[in-house]
Structures are given as structure tokens and as C-alpha cells.
Design a protein around this motif. Sequence first.
Motif, short mmCIF file in Angstrom:
data_model
loop_
_atom_site.label_atom_id
_atom_site.label_comp_id
_atom_site.label_asym_id
_atom_site.label_seq_id
_atom_site.Cartn_x
_atom_site.Cartn_y
_atom_site.Cartn_z
N ARG A 294 24.53 -32.50 -46.46
CA ARG A 294 23.65 -33.39 -45.58
C ARG A 294 23.35 -34.67 -46.47
NH1 ARG A 294 18.44 -30.72 -45.11
NH2 ARG A 294 17.95 -31.90 -47.17
N CYS A 295 23.13 -34.53 -47.70
CA CYS A 295 22.79 -35.42 -48.57
C CYS A 295 24.32 -36.21 -48.99
CB CYS A 295 22.33 -34.76 -49.92
SG CYS A 295 20.68 -33.97 -49.64
N GLY A 296 25.09 -35.89 -48.72
CA GLY A 296 26.40 -36.70 -48.98
C GLY A 296 26.79 -36.67 -50.33
N PHE A 297 26.67 -35.52 -51.07
CA PHE A 297 27.14 -35.34 -52.58
C PHE A 297 28.64 -35.53 -52.47
CE2 PHE A 297 22.72 -33.94 -53.04
CZ PHE A 297 22.40 -34.59 -54.25
N SER A 298 29.47 -35.84 -53.33
CA SER A 298 30.86 -35.97 -53.50
C SER A 298 31.26 -34.42 -53.91
CB SER A 298 31.30 -36.83 -54.62
OG SER A 298 30.72 -36.27 -56.04
N LYS A 504 22.36 -40.48 -49.78
CA LYS A 504 22.49 -41.15 -51.11
C LYS A 504 22.98 -40.27 -52.17
CE LYS A 504 18.72 -43.34 -49.90
NZ LYS A 504 18.62 -43.48 -48.37
N GLY A 505 23.65 -39.30 -51.57
CA GLY A 505 24.52 -38.25 -52.89
C GLY A 505 24.98 -38.91 -53.65
N SER A 535 10.63 -44.30 -59.90
CA SER A 535 10.06 -43.23 -60.61
C SER A 535 11.15 -42.07 -60.34
CB SER A 535 8.78 -42.76 -59.89
OG SER A 535 8.92 -41.78 -58.91
N ARG A 536 11.36 -41.44 -61.01
CA ARG A 536 12.51 -40.22 -61.05
C ARG A 536 12.05 -39.26 -59.93
NH1 ARG A 536 13.28 -37.00 -65.77
NH2 ARG A 536 15.22 -36.77 -65.37
N ASP A 541 13.56 -37.70 -54.34
CA ASP A 541 13.46 -37.18 -52.96
C ASP A 541 14.16 -38.19 -52.10
OD1 ASP A 541 11.57 -35.35 -53.79
OD2 ASP A 541 9.59 -36.76 -53.52
N MET A 542 14.52 -39.52 -52.69
CA MET A 542 15.21 -40.33 -51.85
C MET A 542 16.61 -39.73 -51.66
SD MET A 542 15.87 -44.22 -52.96
CE MET A 542 16.97 -44.10 -54.28
N ILE A 543 17.09 -39.17 -52.87
CA ILE A 543 18.54 -38.61 -52.71
C ILE A 543 18.70 -37.29 -51.69
CG2 ILE A 543 20.24 -37.33 -53.93
CD1 ILE A 543 19.63 -39.02 -56.59
#
Length: 547
Positions: A294-298, A504-505, A535-536, A541-543
Motif C-alpha cells: 500500500r505504501c509503494g515500497f520497492s 511515498k515508499g 521532522s522524522r 507518517d507521510m511514508i
Amino acid sequence: MNDFNDLVDAEHTRVVAPDYATAVRILQERFGSDWTVVHSRKVRRPGILGWIGLSDVVVIVRTQKSSNDILTTPIQLDAAIEEKIPVLAGDFSSEETESRTPDLEVSNPEPLVSLSSIHVSEAPAMTSTMDTEEVVGMDAEMTNPVDSLSGSEVFASADQNNDVSFEASVEQGSNTHQQPSTDSVPLSTEVNEQEGFNPPASVKEQGTVNLESFNSLSARLEGSKQRIAEELKAFNSASPFYRAPDPWQTASEATTESNSDVVGIASFSEETVAEKSVFDDPVFLGKVSTILERCGFSANACRDIKNAVSSANVPENLDEAALDNLIENRIGACVMGRIPQAGGISLANTAGKTRFVALVGPTGVGKTTTLAKLAAYFHVVEKKKVGLITLDSYRLGAIEQLRRFADIIGLNFKTVDQAEKVREEIESFSKYDIVFIDTAGRSQKDVDRLKEVRDCLSNVNDLEIHLCLSLGAAPEALMATADAFRIVGYDHVILTKRDESYSKGFLWDLFGVMQKPISYVTCGQEVPEDFDAASREEIRDMILGVE
Ligand SMILES: Nc1nc2c(ncn2[C@@H]2O[C@H](COP(=O)(O)OP(=O)(O)O)[C@@H](O)[C@H]2O)c(=O)[nH]1
Ligand SMILES: [Mg+2]
């Protein structure tokens, strides 16, 4: 309409890699910055590797300037045409080596050109499953190497049976590194004989995977992955392209933060792993995969995260909500460990010196808008003496845009249109707290222009350079930009246009390429409000899509 048959020539190269970052690295190593992406897509790995969710990215690039230079944006390619473009593969063939068969020898092991500093011995064999299942139309080419493609091919592979082990070669006008397989090689008949890899009977005979065979296969792949990772590390550090990580990276990796997880990521120790691994729990892994997808990680990121989150014990008898919570916490902690330092500009310890801040980046990413937001913030909120300089006399209207803004909020504004005048103009700002410098947008592919920006900014002392990267851009373009702008020498990254972005993965891979702290994230066109100091936690959270 474009005639895609034009692509089948020596100007185009196809890269197959586990993720965009690797593809970009391979392309950079082979072609420097002289390439243009014309097409990219994700493909499922063939055979069992695909069943368990592994995938690769295929990126097609144009590698030379052409007179019919029409393909500047991504296009849809006919599969048959795409497969005729020579493939450029790199040192990522981890799992593929698992199914390599002993009889897959190269027909012509002589490399025509060797990559510098890389030991060239013999060309690596490719996997039978890869060749016959994934690469449509490759059979014919392999059985008849005389009909091979023109163009260049580069490949490198780990020989996991030896300690040493990386071989690389470049071939011109030949496809001879491919196994001359004559037909589709079913897993059941070939990999059965491979040392260290004996798929269960159900896999061999029926081509299906039951839970037991899946678990056994997963465990083997895990062992293999670790071996390959070690070899990759050895290879990377020996490569002339190797760049040691910056301190922020090792620091953040070493100090992975603890969290409120039942078993936090901080407790992922060797002992815990030895006690009990939950790696083989399909429900757990399934839930993890769902979030990562869902987060689009490679594919690469997915593997790393999955390994991290499944390497520690999970208490028994957790109800579903508690398990979900634990998984989210673990993934969150893992992502957190990857995020570089973050935070906006601080003027706390400037000791009366003027701070100069230049914004650089490609065209249209929001440099001028962000600069206006920052200038307004420091002037109005921080009550600092703020100056503005623009070096962008290139874009029509750029000077007027900033001049009008400076007039409205009452800032001193100067235009510098010659590099040699930068130093003297800078001196006139010596009584200011902070001076923002706007620069002309430069393509990541235009090395000469990038050097101009660097030379111009080299006249400024006490300067920090912030690279603006638009989150709305294609991941491969972002990777290439982060890499190419090293020429300019940026110290921080500003992520712009968050409001225009989707999953944003890809940031996981970007962080590996840029290796610099993130200063700000912008989220709209409104000046001055649409930005935040980074902020980290917010980046995590954005990712993960937690808004
Ligand atoms: N949606 C959105 N648009 C932005 C953002 N920052 C800048 N823009 C818009 O992007 C366009 C280009 O911005 P500009 O500052 O001129 O880019 P530059 O060429 O890099 O200086 C303008 O229309 C801006 O309003 C942002 O954070 N979100
Ligand atoms: Mg601008």
C-alpha cells in the motif's frame, strides 16, 4: 504517433533491477548522466520468486542523443519491442542465483570490455526460469545467438558458491552471456539438481506451493539473501563508484529509536531471533506485505523491512488488533531508522555571522516559491534581518516574481547576472542575519549547467545549499536528480509538493541515494503558510500514509 520501432537500435538499453535506486546506480555507473528514461514498469519475478511477491523494475533508457529525439516522456511499449532492447543488468541477482543450474554455462565467456576495478573472469550464467519465463521472446534469441541484438549489454553477478565472486562484463553486439536454453525449463527438472536448493515434491511435481514448502523455501531464500548481501557489500566497497555513507546515515542506523511496540524494533537482537523467529508465520507476513504494498515500497525495501520486522519474537495469543498494532509499530520503527536527520534552519549559533542559504534543483520544483515562504517566515516570525538574491536571470519573469514579493514584505533584493559579481554583491549583505539565494532551475542531465551553478555558489562563504526535490516527480527522476546534484554539493534536501504526491515508499530508496538531512517539506502554493520544518516522525507518517 511515435513509431516505437525506432527504439530497437543501439541507442536504447533496458535495465532490470530490484528497484529504481539500483537501476539508477547501474545506469550512472555505465553511462554517467547521459541517459533518458523512456519507459519503466514493475514486473513480477518468474516462477516461485514471483509467487512469494518478489518483483523487479524494468527501465528503458535512451543512452545517446538522437536526431529523432521525440521520446522525452514515459511511454507505453509493446512487449515485443521492449524485449528487443538490450538489457543492462547489475549486481542484484540475489534470488535468481538460487535457481541457477550447473549446466547453464556461457557460450562465450570472453568479455569485450571490462568495467574498471571489477575482476572480470567469466560471464555469469543467467537463471533458466528468468530467461524462459520473464523475457518474452528471449528463447529464440538464445537458441540463435547469431541473430542477437545490437547495442551494449552490461551485467554482473554474484557467484554464491565462491568467496570472491563478482564478475562483470560489457558486451557489444552480442547476446552470448545468455544461456542457450532451447525451451522453457520447468523448475521441477532443473533446480532439483542444484546444490543447496531442493524444492519440495509438491513444487516439483505440481508446480504449486503448499504452506510447508513455502516456509522451507522462504527460509532458504532468507539464507541466500544474507549471503548475497555480504557479497554485495564486499563488491560495493571495492567499486570505484562506492561512496561511504555520511555520518547521519550510520548514526541513524545505529541509534534506531525505541517505541511503544510490545516487542520494539530496539529489541531485535540475535538472541531474540535465536529464541523464536516468526518469519514463517504467513498471517504475520501477509499483513506486513499488505502495508508495504500500500505504501509503494520497492521490492528491495520490502525485503529489508520484512526481514527486520520478522526477525524477533511475537507474543502468542495476540488478538487481531494487537497484532496489527505491533506490525505497524515495527514497520514504523524500521522506516524511522532509514530516515535521515531532519529539521529546519537554525540561526541559534551563528555568532553574528550572516547565513547564506541557496536553493537549487531542477526547473519548476518550487525553489522560488519555497524561498519566498522561508524569507517571509524568518522576517515575520523570527524577526530576522532577511535579504534576497537571485542568480536566475535565465527564466523569463523570474526576477520580477521575486522582486514583487520582496517589495510587498519589505526585503532588500538584488539580482546578480554574472558569476564574478557574486562575491561583491554578497559583501553588501554583511549586516544581515540570513540571505536567501535563488538559482535557475537546472536539469539533472545537464552536467555543464550544474557545474555553472556550483562555480557561481563557490563565491559565497558560510553557505548552505538546499536541494529541492518534488515529491510529485517520478521516483527514477528523483533518484537521478539527487545523484546528479552532488556535483553542486548540496547539504540539505527540501521535499516540495507533498500535496501533489501519492504513495511515498520510494523515499526509502531516495534516502539511500541522497544521504543528506531533510530541512523542509512544502505542501501547497500559498506563501508563506504552505511549508513545515521537517521532522522524522512526520516523514515516517507521510511514508506510511498516516495523515
Ligand atoms: N502544489 C504545489 N505547488 C507548488 C509548491 N511549491 C511550488 N509550487 C508551484 O510550482 C510552480 C513552480 O514553482 P516555482 O517556485 O516557480 O519553481 P522553480 O522553477 O523551482 O523556482 C508554481 O506554480 C508554484 O506555485 C507546493 O508545495 N505544492
Ligand atoms: Mg524559480
